[in-house]
Structure formats: structure tokens, C-alpha cells
Design an enzyme around this catalytic site. Structure first.
Site, PDB file in Angstrom:
ATOM      1  N   ASN A   1      -4.763   7.403   4.656  1.00  0.00           N
ATOM      2  CA  ASN A   1      -4.619   6.686   5.980  1.00  0.00           C
ATOM      3  C   ASN A   1      -3.020   6.800   6.279  1.00  0.00           C
ATOM      4  O   ASN A   1      -2.294   6.771   5.276  1.00  0.00           O
ATOM      5  CB  ASN A   1      -4.743   4.859   5.568  1.00  0.00           C
ATOM      6  N   GLU A   2      -2.848   7.296   7.411  1.00  0.00           N
ATOM      7  CA  GLU A   2      -1.547   7.501   7.860  1.00  0.00           C
ATOM      8  C   GLU A   2      -0.550   8.090   6.637  1.00  0.00           C
ATOM      9  O   GLU A   2       0.210   7.436   6.562  1.00  0.00           O
ATOM     10  CB  GLU A   2      -1.012   6.201   8.427  1.00  0.00           C
TER      11      GLU A   2
ATOM     12  N   ARG B   1       0.995  -1.296  -0.024  1.00  0.00           N
ATOM     13  CA  ARG B   1      -0.001  -0.065  -0.070  1.00  0.00           C
ATOM     14  C   ARG B   1       0.854   1.173  -0.104  1.00  0.00           C
ATOM     15  O   ARG B   1       2.191   1.041   0.128  1.00  0.00           O
ATOM     16  CB  ARG B   1      -0.986   0.262   1.196  1.00  0.00           C
TER      17      ARG B   1
ATOM     18  N   GLU C   1      -7.309   4.553  15.737  1.00  0.00           N
ATOM     19  CA  GLU C   1      -6.530   3.128  15.651  1.00  0.00           C
ATOM     20  C   GLU C   1      -5.565   2.881  17.019  1.00  0.00           C
ATOM     21  O   GLU C   1      -4.851   3.475  17.266  1.00  0.00           O
ATOM     22  CB  GLU C   1      -5.828   2.773  14.543  1.00  0.00           C
TER      23      GLU C   1
ATOM     24  N   GLU D   1      -1.373  -8.942   7.641  1.00  0.00           N
ATOM     25  CA  GLU D   1      -1.953  -8.631   8.829  1.00  0.00           C
ATOM     26  C   GLU D   1      -2.643  -9.654   9.677  1.00  0.00           C
ATOM     27  O   GLU D   1      -3.274  -9.377  10.554  1.00  0.00           O
ATOM     28  CB  GLU D   1      -2.487  -7.335   8.975  1.00  0.00           C
ATOM     29  N   LYS D   2      -2.501 -10.825   9.251  1.00  0.00           N
ATOM     30  CA  LYS D   2      -3.402 -12.086   9.902  1.00  0.00           C
ATOM     31  C   LYS D   2      -3.138 -12.225  11.199  1.00  0.00           C
ATOM     32  O   LYS D   2      -3.863 -12.760  11.887  1.00  0.00           O
ATOM     33  CB  LYS D   2      -3.555 -13.186   8.804  1.00  0.00           C
ATOM     34  N   PHE D   3      -1.763 -11.914  11.672  1.00  0.00           N
ATOM     35  CA  PHE D   3      -1.592 -12.258  13.092  1.00  0.00           C
ATOM     36  C   PHE D   3      -1.737 -11.157  13.778  1.00  0.00           C
ATOM     37  O   PHE D   3      -1.209 -10.853  14.881  1.00  0.00           O
ATOM     38  CB  PHE D   3      -0.049 -12.916  12.918  1.00  0.00           C
TER      39      PHE D   3
HETATM   40  C1  GAL Z   1      -1.754   1.189  11.022  1.00  0.00           C
HETATM   41  C2  GAL Z   1      -2.672   1.332   9.866  1.00  0.00           C
HETATM   42  C3  GAL Z   1      -3.501   0.045   9.770  1.00  0.00           C
HETATM   43  C4  GAL Z   1      -2.854  -1.334  10.253  1.00  0.00           C
HETATM   44  C5  GAL Z   1      -2.190  -1.172  11.381  1.00  0.00           C
HETATM   45  C6  GAL Z   1      -1.646  -2.327  11.987  1.00  0.00           C
HETATM   46  O1  GAL Z   1      -0.489   1.977  11.116  1.00  0.00           O
HETATM   47  O2  GAL Z   1      -3.191   2.169   9.485  1.00  0.00           O
HETATM   48  O3  GAL Z   1      -3.977  -0.108   8.659  1.00  0.00           O
HETATM   49  O4  GAL Z   1      -1.987  -1.448   9.267  1.00  0.00           O
HETATM   50  O5  GAL Z   1      -1.248  -0.335  11.403  1.00  0.00           O
HETATM   51  O6  GAL Z   1      -1.123  -2.296  13.462  1.00  0.00           O
END
Ligand code: GAL
Length: 688
Positions: free
Chosen positions: A167-168, A129, A325, A373-375
Site C-alpha cells: 500500500n502506497e 504501519r 482511493e 482513522e475513525k474521523f
Molecule cells: C491513504 C492510505 C489509506 C488511508 C487513507 C486515508 O493514503 O492508503 O490506507 O490511510 O490514506 O486518507
């Protein structure tokens, strides 16, 4: 130079922000909902479980561009219609993300030049991404277009509470070094400097014969045989931060031109992202939102959570902000992804609420079964509703509902800490006197000292309004502009107590040393000058009379108006001043010339605090008797009708605080002493 440090760009213009989303009329609780990773049959179960957990808001669409616009100009909103309508029927508000942090593969295929280039000249590929150059016209046009399409389609949807742009920004690709950026950098410089002579002067290009004879000779700070001009590097950081901000603004304004129904934000990473100067970003957001993940292996990792919350509140000018988040338990991207222990999630979230957040959300609602990011933990983890985390999430949702009356109240801070991204950038460029100098290192140490003394800290810009604070700490403000120095001086003259740590006030906005001797910007206010820096060897420490010790730094101080509070007894400056105090106007400016540990800083701060602020004690305890361990987090939010004392015990011993009122979490009344069991939280509506 006109564009870098104008004071009006560093603080939020009053009244510009639209503020908290009216449709988030409960404490916001929810998470990123990547419904597109699941078949529609799962969506109805999601909605039912969201209701069970007390979810009030879900962020949708964050990375869904390729699904929404499978080919340029061809759209498929049917699935998102169903997701958003379904959430609406379930009473869950929508935080609608523009999907622009994840450009579709077709963009790179058609416009390979829209891909970002690293400093080493590597053009990054797709498959992850953030594969975009912030200055690519192709990216920018396509991003604005998909944002507009979303605004036309959902702008007036009754579920829409908040827009979430991208996002970020800048988290993976802080700066791009492509040919387009190289050209745009020159344009940025032409706007920032009145002419080339001014740039040559500001960048100190007589050094190593770097003088530029034409604008088009200037490049981004590519790798070079030796250290690249630090002023050039700083301007590239400013340019890059502004480039990402321009992306945000382009999407924001495109949405705003179509619909005005909901405020607009983007998720910042206030203590984790060095790449962006968020003091410039914050005024552009209707509501500040923040992402924070624990450094799970760190001892007392909760301190980082508290600090991040305080920085977010600072950016928000003290108004309610949103934790956009965090994780319910482990993340997937640290060297060892330590799971949270039972109760830790609850403490983490209530830390944010205590420190001014009116909502707490997670990455993510349902754990992914595939992808990188499955874990990563989730509200609904791989163990589904059978596991511990789900139970903690459900319990947390119920507790947040009980805290609803806290919404809109503001945090009562005791002291302020000056924080600055530009100083962070500059201090950590190459060729500093010691590799052990670190911006976060000193900020964290001062922050911890204040936290452990139960003092709530507001985080302010160097140009922020300091007048109301009895004490302001300034950790390693290496880059100090003349405007910042004068702000600090006015604060002291007006009666404030300032505590400044070493390696502050050294250079201006271009990394040029202020007129010598050090610390040129702060010499007058501190009443001293420094003859020479004496950085210490790795693991070396120096002792001070009074029994404390310092690491990293020592220096030879010549007092010039200041009095010596403490001296070095060992090391290169044995016998010389280590801690000084300068009375100026009706205030005092303290200076510490070495890296004291947290205990040393606590003693220093106790000495510097005005007696009126020492007792009765700070925000936390009405009576001053915080009979508590230094693992107890004590923060007060206050409103017109009531005040709320948050007591969060991160320690393994029970604690107690002299206060009275009703614990909103349990309904229990407390008369004079409030016990807080190890690991527990009390939120007291105080008796007035
Ligand atoms: C953030 C991100 C999310 C996800 C998360 C995992 O930085 O905005 O999409 O990747 O980290 O910790």
C-alpha cells in the site's frame, strides 16, 4: 553511470503491461473493505448495502497480515475465505491486497533490525504501519512468503479481479537510513558507476574535499555539519525509490509465478508522493492505480484532483487507469478536515472518469470505529445509511453504471506538460537561489492556466513522445539531462511550440551545472543566455510591459537568437527581457523569466499556441465556442464508435457549451447548446 536515467527505464515499454483487469467488466466502483474490523454479523449487511450502492469491487486484506499469519508460518485464512466467498456470492469482484504495508508485531520482535531508521538515526517503532526497511531481508522474505500464501489460496478464485501489492510504497518512510541500507547503497552505486573515479567525478567530490578513496567510506546522506553533497542526496533518492520498487517487484513476481489469473498493481500517489520516481515504477505495473485526496482547504481544490488524474493517465501511457482511493468527504489527516459540500463528491469522481479512469474507489467502505482513522469519511460513514454521504454514494453508483459505454475510450488531450520527479527532488534540495522556488508551485500554475482555458493536458516525462502536441509546457525543469534537452529540441525543430519557465535546464542528473552560462541544457533551443539570477524579496513583485506582473524570480537575459516578446518594466531587470520567443526549425521555443500568475500564463500560452490550435478551440468544445466560465471542466473521451464530452461545472454560475448529443446521466438530448447548471455535470454522447 549506467543506472539512473536510461531512456528505456523512463517510459513504458510497449506491450509489457497486461492492462485493465478483464474481470472488472463494469466501471469499477467500491472501496477498501477492512472487514476484519467488524464482526461477521456485519458482513452480510455490508454485502447487502454494497449491492444497494452498486459496488462492483472491494479491496480486501490491505493491513491484515497479523491476522492472516498470527505467528510466522501459521496461517488463518478462514475469515478471509468467508469475506471473499461472500463478496463473490454478492457479485462483487475482489481486489486482493497483499498485507505487507503493515508487518505484524512478531517481525519486529524477532528482527528489530527490520524496522526503518530515520535520517536522524531514530529507529522507528511499531504500532502504526509501514514499519519496515525496504532492504531488510527478513521483511522481504516474510512479505514474499505471505504474498505467495495468498496467491496459492486465492490465485484462481473466480472473484479475484486484481492484485494490489502493499500500500502506497514509500509514503511514510521514503528512505531508510539503517546499516543494511548503507551497505545496499554502496552496492547500488557500484552498479550505477563503473568505478569510484566515475562516482567521485559525478558527485563533484573535489568540492570541500569530499573525495572517496574506497567504496566503504561512502555513507547515506546522514545529517552533517553543513549541506550534504547534493549529488549524493539525489542518488540516495534514486536508490530509495529503487529499493521500494524492488519490494514491489519481489512480491509481484512471487505472485505471478503462482498464478496468472489477474493483473497486478499497487496504489501510487502520483502528485502527492515526492519519494518515488514513478516514471520508473509505471512500466512495472499491469495497470496504473492512483490515490488522490483533495487538499480540502485549497481554493479550487478540484484542480489538484484533475492534475492527479492527468499524471496517472500519463503514467499509464493513455490507457485506462484506476482511481484506487479517494475520500467521499473529509479526511482525518489535514490540519482542518473540511467536509465536501453536496455534489462535490460526484464532481470529483466524474473528473477522474473524464480523465481516463475506468473506475473509482474509496478509502474506505465502512468507517472504522477505532484507530487513527475513525474521523475519516467513508462510503458508509459513521452516520450509516441515514446520512447525506450515503445517499450521494448510492446515487453515484447508479450514475457510474449509466456511463459504462465510456469504458475503454481514451482522453483527447490538447497540450502536454512535462513532469519529472527527479527535477522535483533536485529543485527542492537546500541552497537554491530562493526559498520561494518550488516545483509544484510552477507546475500547478501552468496546469491551472491550461485547465481554465479548457485545454486538456497530457502529462509526459521529459523523455516522452511530444511530436503530436501543438504545445508543450515545461515548468521549472531544473534538472534537465542532455537526453531530455535533445528531446525538447527535436520537438521544436519539428514544428512544436515549447513554453519553458525560469530555472529550467540548469543542472544534469548529478546537480552539476551544465556548461555555462545558464541554462546550459536549453540555451540553444531557447536562443538566449542568463547573466545572473535576481530572485525577488518575499512579497516583492515585478511588472512587465503589457500589464502583467511576476513574483519570486527575475533574471538578466541576453538574447542570442530569440526575440523579446515582453520586458520587465520594474525590478532588478527593468528594461530587460521577461518573455522571449526563439524560432527554431519549424517551431518556436518560448521562455518566461518570472512567476507569472495564472492570468499572465493564460495570456502567454494564448500567444504561444499555434493559430490552428487557437480556433476552433480545444478538445472541450466542438465548435470552439466554450461559452463557459473558467470553473467549467471540459474533457473529451473518444472511442471507435462515439465520443463523450464531460462538462463539470465547479462554479457557482451556470455555463453552457455549444455541442450536441445525449446526456448519459439524464437521457436528455441537446441540439446545439448544452447548459450546465452550477455544480452540475453533463456527460454528452456526442452526435457524430
Ligand atoms: C491513504 C492510505 C489509506 C488511508 C487513507 C486515508 O493514503 O492508503 O490506507 O490511510 O490514506 O486518507
Amino acid at each position: 553511470m549506467t543506472d539512473v536515467l536510461r531512456p528505456d527505464q523512463r517510459t513504458a515499454p510497449a506491450g509489457r503491461r497486461r492492462g485493465w483487469p478483464p474481470r472488472l467488466d463494469k466501471i469499477a466502483f467500491g472501496g477498501d473493505y477492512n472487514a476484519e474490523q467488524w464482526p461477521p454479523e456485519v458482513w452480510s449487511q455490508d454485502r447487502q448495502l454494497m449491492r444497494q450502492a452498486g459496488v462492483t469491487v472491494a479491496t480486501v486484506g490491505v493491513f491484515s497480515w497479523a491476522l492472516l499469519e498470527p505467528e510466522p508460518g501459521t496461517y488463518d485464512f478462514a475469515w478471509l475465505d468467508e469475506v471473499i466467498d461472500g463478496l463473490h456470492e454478492a457479485g462483487v469482484r475482489v481486489c486482493l491486497a497483499t498485507p505487507t504495508a503493515a508487518p505484524p508485531a512478531w517481525l519486529a520482535a524477532r528482527h528489530p533490525e527490520s524496522l526503518p531508521v530515520t535520517r536522524d538515526g531514530v529507529r522507528l517503532g511499531i504500532g502504526a504501519r509501514e514499519s519496515f526497511c525496504p532492504n531488510s531481508v527478513h521483511y522481504r522474505a516474510a512479505a514474499v512468503n505471505i504474498a505467495q500464501q495468498l496467491a496459492y489460496r486465492y490465485g484462481e478464485h473466480p472473484a479475484l479481479a486484481l492484485w494490489h501489492i502493499g500500500n502506497e510504497f514509500g509514503s511514510h518512510v521514503g528512505a531508510c537510513y539503517c546499516a543494511v541500507c548503507a551497505t545496499m547503497f554502496i552496492e547500488w552505486l557500484q552498479a550505477a558507476y563503473s568505478d569510484l573515479a566515475e562516482l567521485n567525478d559525478a558527485w563533484g567530490t573535489t568540492f570541500w574535499g569530499q573525495r572517496y578513496g574506497a567504496w566503504n567510506e561512502i555513507t547515506p546522506p546522514h545529517p552533517a555539519p553543513m549541506g550534504v553533497n547534493p549529488a549524493q542526496q539525489l542518488d540516495y533518492r534514486r536508490f530509495s525509490s529503487d529499493s521500494h520498487l524492488a519490494c514491489f517487484i519481489a512480491e509481484r513476481d512471487a505472485v505471478r509465478a503462482i498464478t496468472d489469473a489477474a493483473p497486478i498493481t499497487t496504489n501510487l500517489m502520483v502528485t502527492a508522493c515526492q519519494n518515488l520516481d514513478y516514471w520508473r515504477w509505471a512500466p512495472e505495473l499491469d495497470v496504473v492505480s492512483n490515490n488522490h485526496y483533495l487538499t480540502a482547504e485549497a481554493q479550487s481544490s478540484y484542480l489538484g484532483m484533475s492534475m492527479s488524474a492527468d499524471v496517472a493517465r500519463g503514467l499509464s501511457g493513455g490507457t485506462p487507469w484506476l482511481l484506487m482511493e479517494t475520500s467521499t468527504s473529509a479526511v482525518n489527516w489535514q490540519p482542518r478536515n473540511i467536509a465536501k459540500v453536496p455534489g462535490e463528491l460526484r464532481r470529483n469522481i466524474l473528473t477522474n472518469i473524464a480523465r481516463g479512469a475506468d473506475g473509482a474507489m474509496f478509502f474506505q467502505w465502512r468507517a472504522s470505529r477505532f484507530g487513527a482513522e475513525k474521523f475519516h469519511s467513508a462510503m458508509l460513514p459513521q452516520s450509516g445509511t441515514r446520512g447525506r454521504i450515503w445517499n450521494e454514494v448510492v446515487a453515484l453508483g447508479a450514475e457510474l453504471a449509466r456511463l459504462d459505454e465510456v469504458r475503454g475510450t481514451t482522453v483527447a488531450a490538447d497540450v502536454a506538460l512535462v513532469w519529472d520527479w527527479q527535477s522535483w527532488w533536485a529543485l527542492e534540495l537546500e541552497y537554491r537561489p530562493s526559498a520561494d522556488l518550488g516545483y509544484h508551485e510552477r507546475v500547478d500554475a501552468f496546469y491551472e492556466a491550461l485547465w481554465r482555458d479548457h485545454r486538456t493536458t497530457d502529462v509526459v516525462s521529459p523523455l516522452g513522445d511530444l511530436a503530436t502536441y501543438p504545445l508543450v509546457v515545461v515548468p521549472s525543469l531544473y534538472l534537465t539531462t542532455a537526453e531530455a534537452a535533445s528531446n525538447l529540441r527535436l520537438y521544436v525543430e519539428g514544428g512544436g511550440r515549447l513554453v519553458v519557465s525560469y530555472f529550467s535546464g540548469i543542472v544534469d542528473a548529478h546537480d552539476t551545472v551544465h556548461d555555462g552560462p545558464y541554462p546550459g541544457a536549453l540555451r540553444d533551443v531557447l536562443g538566449l543566455w542568463i547573466d545572473e539570477f535576481h530572485p525577488l524579496r518575499k512579497d516583492e513583485s515585478v511588472e512587465l510591459d503589457g500589464g502583467t506582473a511576476g513574483r519570486i524570480w527575475s533574471e538578466s537575459i541576453i538574447v542570442d537568437g530569440a526575440e523579446v516578446i515582453s520586458r520587465f518594466t520594474t525590478g532588478p531587470d527593468a528594461g530587460g527581457p521577461a518573455v522571449t520567443r526563439h524560432r527554431l526549425g519549424s517551431g518556436e521555443a518560448w521562455y518566461v523569466a518570472t512567476a507569472l500568475d495564472v492570468a499572465g500564463l493564460r495570456a502567454l500560452i494564448a500567444g504561444a499556441l499555434p493559430t490552428s490550435a487557437l480556433s476552433p478551440a480545444p478538445t472541450g468544445a466542438t465548435t470552439g465556442a466554450v461559452a463557459a466560465s473558467d470553473d467549467l471542466e471540459v474533457v473529451r473521451r473518444a472511442g471507435a464508435d462515439a465520443s463523450y464530452l464531460f462538462l463539470i461545472n465547479h462554479g457557482s454560475e451556470s455555463a453552457s457549451v455549444n455541442a450536441s448529443g445525449i446526456d448519459l446521466l439524464t437521457g436528455r438530448a441537446h441540439d446545439s447548446s448544452v447548459p450546465v447548471a452550477a455544480g452540475d455535470v453533463v456527460v454528452l454522447r456526442e452526435r457524430s
